[in-house]
Structure formats: structure tokens, C-alpha cells
Design an enzyme around this catalytic site. Structure first.
Site, short mmCIF file in Angstrom:
data_model
loop_
_atom_site.label_atom_id
_atom_site.label_comp_id
_atom_site.label_asym_id
_atom_site.label_seq_id
_atom_site.Cartn_x
_atom_site.Cartn_y
_atom_site.Cartn_z
N GLU A 59 -3.26 61.93 -1.47
CA GLU A 59 -2.13 61.58 -0.29
C GLU A 59 -2.47 62.28 0.98
OE1 GLU A 59 0.63 59.50 0.01
OE2 GLU A 59 0.20 60.37 2.10
N HIS A 85 37.42 43.77 -16.71
CA HIS A 85 38.47 43.53 -15.63
C HIS A 85 39.10 44.70 -15.23
CE1 HIS A 85 41.36 41.48 -13.12
NE2 HIS A 85 42.25 42.50 -13.85
N ALA A 129 9.83 48.28 -2.89
CA ALA A 129 9.41 49.58 -3.82
C ALA A 129 9.26 49.13 -5.23
CB ALA A 129 10.35 50.57 -3.67
N GLY A 161 13.60 41.39 15.39
CA GLY A 161 13.32 41.40 14.09
C GLY A 161 14.65 41.28 13.05
N LYS A 217 19.03 54.34 3.29
CA LYS A 217 20.31 54.36 2.25
C LYS A 217 21.12 55.58 2.56
CE LYS A 217 18.43 50.97 1.92
NZ LYS A 217 17.16 50.41 2.14
N GLY A 259 5.57 58.69 0.01
CA GLY A 259 5.02 57.41 0.69
C GLY A 259 6.47 56.91 1.71
N ALA A 314 11.11 45.69 14.57
CA ALA A 314 11.13 45.54 13.14
C ALA A 314 10.68 44.05 12.90
CB ALA A 314 12.49 45.46 12.59
N GLY A 327 14.69 40.77 9.71
CA GLY A 327 14.52 40.74 8.20
C GLY A 327 15.25 42.08 7.67
N ALA A 328 14.74 42.71 6.39
CA ALA A 328 15.75 43.74 5.95
C ALA A 328 15.90 44.80 6.61
CB ALA A 328 15.19 43.64 4.44
C1 LIG Z 1 13.05 50.99 6.67
C2 LIG Z 1 12.47 50.42 5.42
C3 LIG Z 1 13.46 50.48 4.43
C4 LIG Z 1 12.88 49.97 3.15
N1 LIG Z 1 13.86 49.87 2.09
C5 LIG Z 1 13.76 49.38 1.07
C6 LIG Z 1 14.47 49.23 -0.01
O1 LIG Z 1 15.78 49.65 0.16
N2 LIG Z 1 14.19 48.69 -1.53
C7 LIG Z 1 12.98 48.48 -1.48
O2 LIG Z 1 12.39 48.03 -2.66
N3 LIG Z 1 11.74 48.52 -0.50
C8 LIG Z 1 12.26 49.01 0.81
N4 LIG Z 1 11.36 49.18 1.73
C9 LIG Z 1 10.08 48.79 1.29
C10 LIG Z 1 9.30 49.85 0.65
O3 LIG Z 1 9.27 51.19 1.30
C11 LIG Z 1 7.85 49.62 0.32
O4 LIG Z 1 7.77 48.28 -0.35
C12 LIG Z 1 7.32 50.48 -0.55
O5 LIG Z 1 7.47 51.93 0.02
C13 LIG Z 1 5.87 50.40 -0.92
O6 LIG Z 1 5.26 51.29 -1.68
P1 LIG Z 1 3.39 51.59 -1.84
O7 LIG Z 1 3.51 52.53 -2.95
O8 LIG Z 1 3.06 50.20 -1.88
O9 LIG Z 1 3.20 52.14 -0.42
P2 LIG Z 1 3.82 53.33 0.50
O10 LIG Z 1 5.21 53.70 0.16
O11 LIG Z 1 3.55 52.77 1.77
O12 LIG Z 1 3.00 54.61 0.25
C14 LIG Z 1 1.82 54.66 0.71
C15 LIG Z 1 1.30 55.89 0.67
O13 LIG Z 1 -0.22 55.91 1.03
C16 LIG Z 1 -0.66 57.09 1.67
N5 LIG Z 1 -2.03 56.68 2.21
C17 LIG Z 1 -2.39 55.50 3.04
N6 LIG Z 1 -3.76 55.58 3.39
C18 LIG Z 1 -4.07 56.61 2.51
C19 LIG Z 1 -5.43 57.15 2.52
N7 LIG Z 1 -6.63 56.50 3.02
N8 LIG Z 1 -5.63 58.19 1.74
C20 LIG Z 1 -4.48 58.91 1.40
N9 LIG Z 1 -3.29 58.51 1.34
C21 LIG Z 1 -3.25 57.24 1.99
C22 LIG Z 1 0.50 56.86 2.73
O14 LIG Z 1 0.34 58.16 3.48
C23 LIG Z 1 1.62 56.77 1.94
O15 LIG Z 1 2.12 57.98 1.48
C24 LIG Z 1 11.63 49.33 3.00
C25 LIG Z 1 10.88 49.73 4.17
C26 LIG Z 1 11.18 50.19 5.28
C27 LIG Z 1 10.21 50.39 6.34
#
Ligand SMILES: Cc1cc2nc3c(=O)[nH]c(=O)nc-3n(C[C@H](O)[C@H](O)[C@H](O)COP(=O)(O)OP(=O)(O)OC[C@H]3O[C@@H](n4cnc5c(N)ncnc54)[C@H](O)[C@@H]3O)c2cc1C
Length: 465
Positions: free
Chosen positions: A32, A444, A319, A179, A50, A39, A268, A181-182
Site C-alpha cells: 500500500e 409488523h 466496495a 455530476g 456515511k 483505500g 463529481a 451520480g452517487a
Molecule cells: C465519495 C465516495 C463514496 C463512496 N461510497 C460508497 C458506498 O457507500 N458504497 C460502496 O459500495 N462504494 C462506495 N464508493 C466506491 C468505493 O469507495 C470503491 O468502489 C472502492 O473503494 C473500490 O475498492 P478497491 O479495493 O478497488 O480500491 P480503493 O478503495 O480505491 O483502494 C485502492 C488502494 O490501492 C492503493 N494503490 C494504488 N496504486 C498503488 C500502487 N501502485 N502501489 C501501492 N498501492 C497502490 C491506493 O492508495 C488505495 O489505498 C464510494 C466512492 C467515493 C469516492
């Protein structure tokens, strides 16, 4: 030492994959680049938003306490305290992820990773030193970041993404959001209720454009009713940052031009996959519109390299999708039976007030597939628990196939819609029919009764509406 699996990125996709790999006894490392684990989701996404939304819910009750039979003099929203609460929640869970790494014997390696040839991962640590790790398999889980409008850079106060907006120490008087979206609508719902004058601009003809059309319409209607200005079919241009405000021009749906001035502007407009400088060039990893192409087991075109979560093409950026894809990748690596993602069974959740939860086909998608569509709808206005909560906006909508009562989609807008949708997800996963759900007994008084009533409404047999 050679690892069985190296996971790059510790978001919900990466850390869950690492845990599962540890549970299967695989020799695992997670890399990381951020000093904290968790993340986007944990640090600047799902969880902090949230936390804010919860505060907005509570604050809204404090503003109208008499509705709950309570008098409350001079309530005050203390933004530094709100931030503190949010930060504590994030820290607690980031520490929780650290604990999970230790518990499952996963090595946490700090630094930025890139592929350095077959079976090799190069890590650049924060002090600039480099090391090469060897591994049988790599799981790419680098996630995504906010896509910016070309030429714009975010800053701490005026032009914001999901990152900076979460650290505002004062509530802005006005906010433009580009934007809907969510991410855009959730921040609109938060800051409008915190007292900011919010205007939402969306280029497409409707907000939350991936949801069923009726759901989009209902959210727009309710947003407008509470005082959020919503402009769909609107294009913002010429964004200019000043010391104390942001200005831009908007071409509205009716063709009129408007000059807009706001204290802060949230961008966004979507997400960009974090795939730059990761050593993917020159490999057989294939891309589609900037996202990585995978097969049903999350394999990329490069042998031994899997991809999961937001960097993947073709599945929603959520997520729980990232986590599910992590389970598939690790299951496949470990030679366990796995069930590939069923796109139609993925719940969507948007945590506005009222909230949205949906799964499966929208009515328009079902009709476009040539299905003989039968719809059942039930309003929360006729649900006694919704009245008790004082939150009776919205409805439950069932999209089914008339032939065998197959459930095609469940769309909910209303109180706790994002919790209620799990019944629809389970129904689809279990291949239950409308009839099964009609006969399912709902306690209920609960909000769930509205779901049961909507299934009955498919046959015109809802009791309370
Ligand atoms: C404002 C907001 C609200 C959201 N709310 C929701 C929600 O309520 N429910 C939901 O399901 N989804 C939500 N999402 C979407 C959700 O956050 C993502 O879908 C989810 O985090 C994706 O997970 P991931 O593991 O693919 O990547 P990420 O969570 O993006 O994590 C990727 C990680 O990889 C690390 N990384 C990147 N490149 C490298 C590298 N080369 N070497 C080492 N580390 C690296 C980054 O630092 C990061 O920590 C939201 C997103 C946003 C922006």
C-alpha cells in the site's frame, strides 16, 4: 522467499483478498502506498461520507424536534467536532484492517508497487529505497481516483473532489456540484442539510442516471422540494477559481446561458482507474476505456496477474463488488470452487435522504430485453413504520416477468432503502418468484412490509394502498 500472492492496494478489494488468501494458508503480502490501510472506501469514500450522512440525519431531527415531540433550544452543528467524529471512525477501522493483516499473517509492505517482469513486483518505499519481491500470483487492486475536468486541479477550499470536501472545517454558504451520480447526490444531501445552498448540475437528462427512471424522477422531485436546485441536461464550462469563490458558465437544458458564482465547487464527474506507472505497459494486460479487462475468474491477459475492484472494466465501482471480486480471484488462485460475479445480482446503494437501493433490471431495461413486464409499486406513505419515523417519501417498485413471475428487478427509494434492498438481492440470488415473496411474512410494523406489499402489488393484491 517467494510469495504465493502479492496484493497491490489495500482498499476493500485488496485487503479482503489478502485476508482470504491468509485464511487459505497462502503466503501473502499486501503493498500500500498510502500510510494507512483501507483505500478510497475507508479513507475518503464510503465510510467518511456515511459518517457525515449520519450527522446530517441527526441534525435534521434536531432542526425539527417538535415533530418527534421534543423541544430543543439552540442546537448547533459544530463542524470541527463532526470532522473529529468522522476521523475517529476512519482511524478505528483502518487500525482494524491492520489487525486483520496481522491476524491472517499477511505481510504489510509500505510503498508504491509496480510489476517488474513475470513473478516480480518492485516496491518503492516512502524513503525512496527499492526492493524486488517474488511471487506466484499478483492481484491488482489499485482502485480509482476522482476524474478531474481537464485543466482543473483541486485545492483545499474552492475546487474540491471527494478527498478535500471531507476536510472542510467550515460549512460553505453555497456549493455547486457537477455530476449527479452517487457521489454528487450524496454530498448534495449532506451539505444541503448542513445548511449550504446546493446546486446540482448534471449533463445527462436525469440524476442518478443508472437507476430506474421513476427513481431518478422521485429523487429529483424530493431534492427540489427540500430546496436543492437541480439542473439536468446542463453543461458547465469556463470554471474560474478566485480567492473567495468559484465562477463558471452553465448552458441549461433550455439552451439559456447562466453565470454561476459559488463559494465551493465539487467535481463529481466519475472515476479514473489507478493504473498509471504500475508496470502494466509491455504486459499482456488489456484495457477498455482505461479500465482493466478480466475474465470470469478476474484473470487479466497476463498469466498469474488478476485484477479486482474499481480498476476492472465492466463491473460497477462499488466496495462490495471489489470485495466479491477479491474472493473470486483468491478462490481461483487457491483452487477452490468459486462463483463468478452475476452482474444482475449486484446491489446498488445511494445513501441520500431518502435513500436508494436497487438490484437487477430497471423497467426500461426489462422492456428493451423484450420481457413481458409486470410492475408492482407500493408507496412508503402507506407504511406505518415510515409514518412513525416521519420519513414517508418514496416507494418500492418490483419489475417482474409476467410469464412465470420471475423477479427481474427491485427498486427502492425511501427510508433505509439501502438496507431494505437486501431482500431483493436474496430473492434474485435464490431465484425466488413474485409468488414466493407474496407469501413471505414480514414483521409488523417494519419498513420491510412495504417490500412485501410491493410484491403483492404485482398481482394487484397490496392491502394498504
Ligand atoms: C465519495 C465516495 C463514496 C463512496 N461510497 C460508497 C458506498 O457507500 N458504497 C460502496 O459500495 N462504494 C462506495 N464508493 C466506491 C468505493 O469507495 C470503491 O468502489 C472502492 O473503494 C473500490 O475498492 P478497491 O479495493 O478497488 O480500491 P480503493 O478503495 O480505491 O483502494 C485502492 C488502494 O490501492 C492503493 N494503490 C494504488 N496504486 C498503488 C500502487 N501502485 N502501489 C501501492 N498501492 C497502490 C491506493 O492508495 C488505495 O489505498 C464510494 C466512492 C467515493 C469516492
Amino acid at each position: 522467499m517467494t510469495y504465493d500472492v502479492i496484493v497491490i492496494g489495500s482498499g476493500p478489494g485488496g485487503y479482503s483478498a489478502a485476508v482470504r488468501a491468509g485464511q487459505y494458508g497462502l503466503r501473502t503480502a499486501i503493498i500500500e502506498k498510502d500510510p494507512r490501510l483501507g483505500g478510497t472506501c475507508l479513507l475518503v469514500g464510503c465510510i467518511p461520507t456515511k459518517a457525515f450522512l449520519h450527522t446530517a440525519d441527526v441534525w435534521e431531527r434536531f432542526l425539527n424536534p417538535a415533530e418527534d415531540g421534543i423541544h430543543c433550544e439552540n442546537p448547533r452543528l459544530d463542524m470541527p467536532l463532526v470532522l473529529d467524529r468522522k476521523n475517529k471512525i476512519v482511524s478505528k477501522h483502518s487500525k482494524g484492517v491492520e489487525f486483520l493483516m496481522r491476524k491472517n499473517k499477511v505481510d504489510w509492505i509500505k510503498g508504491r508497487a509496480r510489476l517488474a517482469g513475470p513473478g516480480k513486483v518492485e516496491v518503492t518505499s516512502p524513503d525512496g529505497s527499492k526492493q524486488i519481491l517474488e511471487t506466484q500470483n499478483v492481484v491488482l487492486a489499485m482502485g480509482s481516483e476522482a476524474r478531474m475536468i481537464p485543466g482543473l486541479q483541486p485545492d483545499a477550499k474552492r475546487i474540491l473532489t471527494n478527498v478535500e470536501i471531507l476536510d472542510l472545517t467550515e460549512i460553505p454558504k453555497s456549493m455547486g456540484i457537477i455530476g449527479a451520480g452517487a457521489v454528487g447526490v450524496e454530498f448534495a444531501s449532506i451539505f444541503h442539510r448542513f445548511g449550504t445552498k446546493v446546486t446540482l448540475f448534471e449533463m445527462l437528462p436525469r440524476i442518478v442516471p443508472l437507476e430506474d427512471e421513476e427513481v431518478s424522477k422521485e429523487l429529483e422531485r424530493l431534492f427540489k422540494k427540500t430546496g436543492i436546485r437541480v439542473e439536468t441536461g446542463a453543461r458547465a464550462e469556463n470554471i474560474q477559481r478566485f480567492d473567495d469563490h468559484v465562477e463558471f458558465s452553465v448552458t441549461l437544458a433550455n439552451g439559456k446561458q447562466e453565470q454561476v458564482q459559488v463559494e465551493t465547487l465539487l467535481i463529481a464527474v466519475g472515476r479514473k482507474a489507478n493504473t498509471d506507472n504500475c508496470g502494466l505497459e509491455g504486459t499482456k494486460v488489456q484495457f477498455e476505456r482505461g479500465f482493466i479487462k478480466v475474465d470470469e475468474y478476474q484473470r487479466t491477459g497476463e498469466p498469474g496477474v488478476y485484477a479486482i475492484g474499481d480498476i476492472v472494466f465492466g463491473t460497477p465501482l462499488l466496495a462490495h463488488v471489489a470485495t466479491a471480486e477479491g474472493m473470486i480471484a483468491i478462490g481461483h488462485i487457491a483452487g477452490k470452487p468459486v462463483s463468478p460475479i452475476k452482474k444482475n445480482h449486484i446491489p446498488n446503494a445511494t445513501y441520500t435522504e431518502p435513500g436508494i437501493g436497487s438490484v437487477g433490471l430497471t423497467e426500461a431495461q426489462a422492456r428493451a430485453e423484450g420481457r413481458k413486464v409486470k410492475v408492482g409499486k407500493f408507496p412508503f406513505l402507506a407504511n406505518s413504520k415510515a409514518t412513525i419515523l416521519g420519513r414517508h417519501d418514496g416507494f418500492v417498485k418490483i419489475v417482474s416477468d409476467e410469464n412465470y413471475g420471475e423477479i427481474l428487478g427491485v427498486h427502492i427509494i425511501g427510508p433505509e432503502a439501502f438496507e431494505l434492498i437486501s431482500e431483493g438481492v436474496l430473492a434474485l440470488e435464490a431465484e425466488a418468484t413474485v409468488e414466493t415473496l407474496m407469501h413471505t411474512i414480514h414483521a409488523h410494523p417494519t419498513l420491510y412490509e412495504a417490500v412485501g406489499e410491493a410484491f403483492n402489488a404485482v398481482q394487484g393484491l397490496a392491502i394498504n394502498a
